[in-house]
Design a protein around this motif. Structure first.
Motif, PDB file in Angstrom:
ATOM      1  N   GLU A 150      67.238  55.619  29.066  1.00 23.32           N
ATOM      2  CA  GLU A 150      68.751  55.442  28.696  1.00 23.32           C
ATOM      3  C   GLU A 150      69.439  54.064  28.819  1.00 23.32           C
ATOM      4  OE1 GLU A 150      70.554  57.934  31.838  1.00 23.32           O
ATOM      5  OE2 GLU A 150      69.588  59.820  30.934  1.00 23.32           O
ATOM      6  N   TRP A 151      68.946  53.272  29.739  1.00 22.32           N
ATOM      7  CA  TRP A 151      69.356  51.784  29.897  1.00 22.32           C
ATOM      8  C   TRP A 151      68.684  51.123  28.326  1.00 22.32           C
ATOM      9  CZ3 TRP A 151      72.895  50.326  32.562  1.00 22.32           C
ATOM     10  CH2 TRP A 151      73.428  50.959  33.711  1.00 22.32           C
ATOM     11  N   ALA A 152      67.729  51.494  27.983  1.00 19.74           N
ATOM     12  CA  ALA A 152      67.021  50.713  27.012  1.00 19.74           C
ATOM     13  C   ALA A 152      67.633  51.308  25.581  1.00 19.74           C
ATOM     14  CB  ALA A 152      65.454  51.253  26.584  1.00 19.74           C
ATOM     15  N   ARG A 153      68.286  52.224  25.517  1.00 23.24           N
ATOM     16  CA  ARG A 153      69.369  52.697  24.262  1.00 23.24           C
ATOM     17  C   ARG A 153      70.526  52.098  24.547  1.00 23.24           C
ATOM     18  NH1 ARG A 153      67.329  56.934  21.626  1.00 23.24           N
ATOM     19  NH2 ARG A 153      65.873  58.617  22.625  1.00 23.24           N
ATOM     20  N   SER A 154      70.964  51.604  25.593  1.00 22.09           N
ATOM     21  CA  SER A 154      72.459  50.901  25.950  1.00 22.09           C
ATOM     22  C   SER A 154      71.851  49.520  25.555  1.00 22.09           C
ATOM     23  CB  SER A 154      72.601  51.212  27.246  1.00 22.09           C
ATOM     24  OG  SER A 154      73.068  52.254  27.911  1.00 22.09           O
ATOM     25  N   ALA A 155      70.771  49.047  25.633  1.00 25.26           N
ATOM     26  CA  ALA A 155      70.525  47.519  25.262  1.00 25.26           C
ATOM     27  C   ALA A 155      70.593  47.584  23.703  1.00 25.26           C
ATOM     28  CB  ALA A 155      69.099  47.320  25.731  1.00 25.26           C
ATOM     29  N   VAL A 156      69.972  48.424  23.122  1.00 25.86           N
ATOM     30  CA  VAL A 156      69.948  48.557  21.623  1.00 25.86           C
ATOM     31  C   VAL A 156      71.309  48.328  21.126  1.00 25.86           C
ATOM     32  CG1 VAL A 156      69.036  49.794  19.573  1.00 25.86           C
ATOM     33  CG2 VAL A 156      67.659  49.636  21.591  1.00 25.86           C
ATOM     34  N   GLN A 157      72.165  49.427  21.780  1.00 28.72           N
ATOM     35  CA  GLN A 157      73.457  49.556  21.219  1.00 28.72           C
ATOM     36  C   GLN A 157      74.307  48.102  21.602  1.00 28.72           C
ATOM     37  OE1 GLN A 157      75.002  52.925  23.089  1.00 28.72           O
ATOM     38  NE2 GLN A 157      73.695  54.486  21.900  1.00 28.72           N
ATOM     39  N   ALA A 158      74.117  47.554  22.409  1.00 29.35           N
ATOM     40  CA  ALA A 158      74.709  46.419  23.164  1.00 29.35           C
ATOM     41  C   ALA A 158      74.164  45.019  22.133  1.00 29.35           C
ATOM     42  CB  ALA A 158      74.726  45.959  24.292  1.00 29.35           C
ATOM     43  N   LYS A 170      58.531  51.387  23.573  1.00 28.74           N
ATOM     44  CA  LYS A 170      57.529  51.466  24.775  1.00 28.74           C
ATOM     45  C   LYS A 170      57.665  52.604  25.540  1.00 28.74           C
ATOM     46  CE  LYS A 170      57.215  48.749  28.135  1.00 28.74           C
ATOM     47  NZ  LYS A 170      56.765  47.724  28.899  1.00 28.74           N
ATOM     48  N   MET A 171      59.117  52.976  25.979  1.00 27.48           N
ATOM     49  CA  MET A 171      59.352  53.970  26.973  1.00 27.48           C
ATOM     50  C   MET A 171      59.272  55.480  26.405  1.00 27.48           C
ATOM     51  SD  MET A 171      62.453  52.241  29.392  1.00 27.48           S
ATOM     52  CE  MET A 171      61.930  51.178  30.654  1.00 27.48           C
ATOM     53  N   LEU A 172      59.728  55.187  25.158  1.00 26.09           N
ATOM     54  CA  LEU A 172      59.661  56.463  24.425  1.00 26.09           C
ATOM     55  C   LEU A 172      58.089  56.979  24.204  1.00 26.09           C
ATOM     56  CD1 LEU A 172      62.560  56.275  21.637  1.00 26.09           C
ATOM     57  CD2 LEU A 172      62.377  57.706  23.666  1.00 26.09           C
ATOM     58  N   LEU A 173      57.533  56.235  23.819  1.00 25.21           N
ATOM     59  CA  LEU A 173      55.854  56.549  23.655  1.00 25.21           C
ATOM     60  C   LEU A 173      55.492  56.948  25.237  1.00 25.21           C
ATOM     61  CD1 LEU A 173      53.579  56.448  21.798  1.00 25.21           C
ATOM     62  CD2 LEU A 173      53.096  54.325  22.617  1.00 25.21           C
ATOM     63  N   ALA A 174      55.863  56.333  26.395  1.00 27.10           N
ATOM     64  CA  ALA A 174      55.411  56.874  27.599  1.00 27.10           C
ATOM     65  C   ALA A 174      55.800  58.292  27.772  1.00 27.10           C
ATOM     66  CB  ALA A 174      55.737  55.795  28.515  1.00 27.10           C
ATOM     67  N   THR A 175      56.689  58.769  27.350  1.00 28.99           N
ATOM     68  CA  THR A 175      57.371  59.969  27.586  1.00 28.99           C
ATOM     69  C   THR A 175      56.711  61.157  26.268  1.00 28.99           C
ATOM     70  OG1 THR A 175      59.416  59.711  26.174  1.00 28.99           O
ATOM     71  CG2 THR A 175      59.503  59.299  28.532  1.00 28.99           C
ATOM     72  N   ASN A 176      55.616  60.660  25.398  1.00 34.35           N
ATOM     73  CA  ASN A 176      55.072  61.247  24.584  1.00 34.35           C
ATOM     74  C   ASN A 176      56.006  61.779  23.530  1.00 34.35           C
ATOM     75  OD1 ASN A 176      52.727  61.297  26.132  1.00 34.35           O
ATOM     76  ND2 ASN A 176      53.275  63.180  27.386  1.00 34.35           N
ATOM     77  N   ASN A 177      57.171  60.939  23.302  1.00 34.41           N
ATOM     78  CA  ASN A 177      58.050  60.945  22.072  1.00 34.41           C
ATOM     79  C   ASN A 177      57.433  59.845  21.190  1.00 34.41           C
ATOM     80  OD1 ASN A 177      60.279  61.418  20.343  1.00 34.41           O
ATOM     81  ND2 ASN A 177      61.675  60.884  21.597  1.00 34.41           N
ATOM     82  N   LEU A 182      58.409  55.682  16.909  1.00 36.72           N
ATOM     83  CA  LEU A 182      58.320  54.989  15.690  1.00 36.72           C
ATOM     84  C   LEU A 182      59.620  54.782  14.967  1.00 36.72           C
ATOM     85  CD1 LEU A 182      55.470  57.707  14.171  1.00 36.72           C
ATOM     86  CD2 LEU A 182      55.273  55.068  14.557  1.00 36.72           C
ATOM     87  N   ALA A 183      60.673  55.737  15.241  1.00 39.13           N
ATOM     88  CA  ALA A 183      61.963  55.430  14.754  1.00 39.13           C
ATOM     89  C   ALA A 183      62.489  54.064  15.458  1.00 39.13           C
ATOM     90  CB  ALA A 183      62.943  56.471  15.095  1.00 39.13           C
ATOM     91  N   ALA A 184      62.227  53.870  16.697  1.00 35.02           N
ATOM     92  CA  ALA A 184      62.653  52.586  17.416  1.00 35.02           C
ATOM     93  C   ALA A 184      61.898  51.183  16.668  1.00 35.02           C
ATOM     94  CB  ALA A 184      62.612  52.600  18.646  1.00 35.02           C
ATOM     95  N   TYR A 185      60.616  51.383  16.491  1.00 39.85           N
ATOM     96  CA  TYR A 185      60.079  50.212  15.709  1.00 39.85           C
ATOM     97  C   TYR A 185      60.412  50.039  14.381  1.00 39.85           C
ATOM     98  CZ  TYR A 185      56.705  49.717  19.700  1.00 39.85           C
ATOM     99  OH  TYR A 185      55.784  49.116  20.673  1.00 39.85           O
ATOM    100  N   ASP A 186      60.660  51.212  13.712  1.00 34.91           N
ATOM    101  CA  ASP A 186      61.222  50.956  12.522  1.00 34.91           C
ATOM    102  C   ASP A 186      62.343  50.302  12.387  1.00 34.91           C
ATOM    103  OD1 ASP A 186      58.933  51.945  11.204  1.00 34.91           O
ATOM    104  OD2 ASP A 186      59.843  54.071  11.004  1.00 34.91           O
ATOM    105  N   GLY A 203      52.207  48.645  14.573  1.00 36.34           N
ATOM    106  CA  GLY A 203      51.021  49.101  13.778  1.00 36.34           C
ATOM    107  C   GLY A 203      50.074  49.904  14.419  1.00 36.34           C
ATOM    108  N   ALA A 204      49.796  49.571  15.657  1.00 38.05           N
ATOM    109  CA  ALA A 204      48.870  50.429  16.592  1.00 38.05           C
ATOM    110  C   ALA A 204      49.413  51.838  16.426  1.00 38.05           C
ATOM    111  CB  ALA A 204      48.634  50.059  17.685  1.00 38.05           C
ATOM    112  N   LEU A 205      50.588  52.147  16.725  1.00 31.35           N
ATOM    113  CA  LEU A 205      51.262  53.243  16.833  1.00 31.35           C
ATOM    114  C   LEU A 205      51.303  53.950  15.433  1.00 31.35           C
ATOM    115  CD1 LEU A 205      52.693  55.266  18.673  1.00 31.35           C
ATOM    116  CD2 LEU A 205      54.905  54.468  17.983  1.00 31.35           C
ATOM    117  N   ARG A 206      51.491  53.396  14.444  1.00 28.29           N
ATOM    118  CA  ARG A 206      51.347  54.113  13.152  1.00 28.29           C
ATOM    119  C   ARG A 206      49.864  54.354  12.740  1.00 28.29           C
ATOM    120  NH1 ARG A 206      55.563  55.876  10.271  1.00 28.29           N
ATOM    121  NH2 ARG A 206      57.209  54.851  10.756  1.00 28.29           N
ATOM    122  N   LEU A 207      48.792  53.723  13.281  1.00 29.90           N
ATOM    123  CA  LEU A 207      47.361  54.302  13.271  1.00 29.90           C
ATOM    124  C   LEU A 207      47.215  55.245  14.076  1.00 29.90           C
ATOM    125  CD1 LEU A 207      44.634  53.519  12.016  1.00 29.90           C
ATOM    126  CD2 LEU A 207      44.400  52.034  13.954  1.00 29.90           C
TER     127      LEU A 207
END
Length: 454
Positions: A150-158, A170-177, A182-186, A203-207
């Motif tokens: 949630e805080w990371a999303r707020s940081a992106v919006q700010a 990284k945090m979304l990947l830790a929650t298996n999302n 991928l959308a955040a990296y894009d 790139g590693a996540l795309r692989l």
């Protein structure tokens, strides 16, 4: 000429006099900041001490700069004292409080750092992306990843830029999302000029997500930006090794080892690539080096055991694989390799090892195929046929079945047919089985059914 020279000298003297008056009567915060930015820390501290003497130890910016210099030098506790002095003189300023929280984070006191950042956020008059990113990092270290997202999303919006987007991924990947990551990296790659670390991670996540084309582009871009980037070179080498481009993989692995000589994964992949080149001594050396560098790494011990099996050293392979199984008891392929090693040693415990591998992964066609081969080699034709039928069903349910495994199944069915086993219609109707049965197969005694399916 003489008149012009004297005029220039008078003009220069007037400028120097005005500058001296400004330095004596005006603020010298700009000079303090300039010396800190240029890295002139000794002169910066001397100037800060002079300003403190002139202002009865009430110069806020001097305390702030001294704290920053001490924090950069690793003297965290002394830096905390300077920033606390700033807060005593100006309690409503969020900047010194942010530095206090940063020092606490460096000390590993994440809960206190989190609370300090929360207080700084309350004092801030506008959304601060740095504070939001720091709050997310504190929660990451505290193990509360959901609130960190949630805080990371707020940081992106700010407007946190690349740092906020990569942290969110990284945090979304830790929650298996994986899709969210991928959308955040894009989003980060499309909106910002990202560095090599972000492109390598994307790139590693795309692989991992099964998009090798895009992964190759991102990893190549990361290496173009930073040729010695370790993670990008390692991921690209693994991709090339998977596509049988061994020479290119070896070049990338050498680059990764140049940047990080103690990398366990690089030594392991280099050993596997050398096995593909049939350079067994060099491969065993690399894999042994990986085990020495990380004796508690189950994957390194597993790969060394596999290499020893390939080199027909089942006793040494069993020792390494037993160590890997002790570190990773639920890894079915390690147990399968143990079963193969025991069979090559003519140890009766191999049947129990094969059965355990099947229990660990009952829906894996490769493990079931090896189990069927074990039954066939010991003359248990009915049980081998049952396992072969299970493998056939698993391959039918797979959208992209492994052609090598299908070929092995066809060879096994042909051997069972010539050994006298009665194949069912569903099993004999496989295309590979039909081709194998219609070919001029050798007699059952000449069929090579060694435990080499892995």
């Amino acid at each position: 000429m003489h008149i012009q020279s004297s005029f220039r000298m008078k003009k220069l003297s007037l400028t120097e006099a005005l500058t001296d008056n400004v330095l004596e009567s005006g603020s010298q915060d700009w000079l303090l900041h300039a010396r800190y930015v240029r890295g002139e820390h000794a002169q910066c501290l001397d100037l800060a001490d002079d300003l403190q003497k002139k202002n009865d130890n009430k110069h806020i910016y001097a305390f702030y700069i001294k704290g920053s210099v001490l924090a950069d030098a690793g003297r965290i506790q002394e830096a905390l004292e300077k920033f606390h002095s700033c807060l005593r003189l100006q309690p409503r300023d969020p900047e010194p409080l942010k530095q206090v929280a940063k020092c606490l984070y460096k000390q590993g006191r994440y809960q206190l750092s989190y609370e300090a950042y929360l207080e700084a956020d309350k004092l801030s008059q506008h959304p601060d992306a740095d504070i939001y990113c720091a709050l997310a990092e504190c929660l990451w270290n505290l193990g509360d990843v959901d609130h960190g997202v949630e805080w990371a999303r707020s940081a992106v919006q700010a407007g946190g830029g690349e740092r906020a987007s990569s942290l969110l991924a990284k945090m979304l990947l830790a929650t298996n999302n994986v899709n969210g990551a991928l959308a955040a990296y894009d989003e980060a790659l499309s909106a910002h000029a990202c560095g090599a670390d972000t492109m390598a991670a994307a790139g590693a996540l795309r692989l991992r997500a099964g998009d090798p084309r895009r992964a190759f582009q991102l990893l190549g871009a990361a290496l173009a930006q930073q040729p010695s980037h370790h993670a990008a070179a390692l991921a690209l080498a693994a991709m090339m090794l998977q596509h049988k481009d061994v020479d290119a993989s070896l070049a990338r692995l050498k680059t990764a080892l140049t940047a990080h000589p103690e990398c366990v994964a690089a030594h392991t992949n280099l050993g596997l690539a050398l096995i593909a080149k049939k350079k067994f001594v060099a491969a065993l050396t690399c894999l042994q080096r990986a085990v020495w560098a990380a004796p508690l790494n189950g994957r390194a011990a597993h790969d060394l055991g596999l290499a020893l099996l390939v080199c027909k050293r089942p006793t040494s392979a069993f020792c390494r694989l037993a160590a890997a199984a002790a570190l990773q008891p639920s890894q079915p392929y390690t147990v399968l390799l143990i079963a193969i090693a025991l069979e090559r040693l003519d140890d009766s415990r191999s049947d129990a090892a094969y059965a355990r591998a099947v229990r660990l992964s009952p829906q894996d066609p490769l493990i079931r195929m090896n189990m069927a081969g074990r039954h066939a080699r010991t003359g248990r034709l009915s049980q081998a046929l049952e396992e072969a039928e299970i493998v056939a069903e698993l391959l039918r349910g797979d959208d992209t079945p492994d052609p090598h495994l299908s070929s092995s199944l066809a060879s096994l069915l042909a051997a069972l047919h010539y050994a006298g086993a009665q194949l069912s219609e569903s099993t004999s109707s496989l295309p590979d089985a039909d081709s194998a049965l219609s070919a001029n197969s050798p007699a059952s005694d000449d069929v090579n059914m060694g435990p080499d399916e892995v």
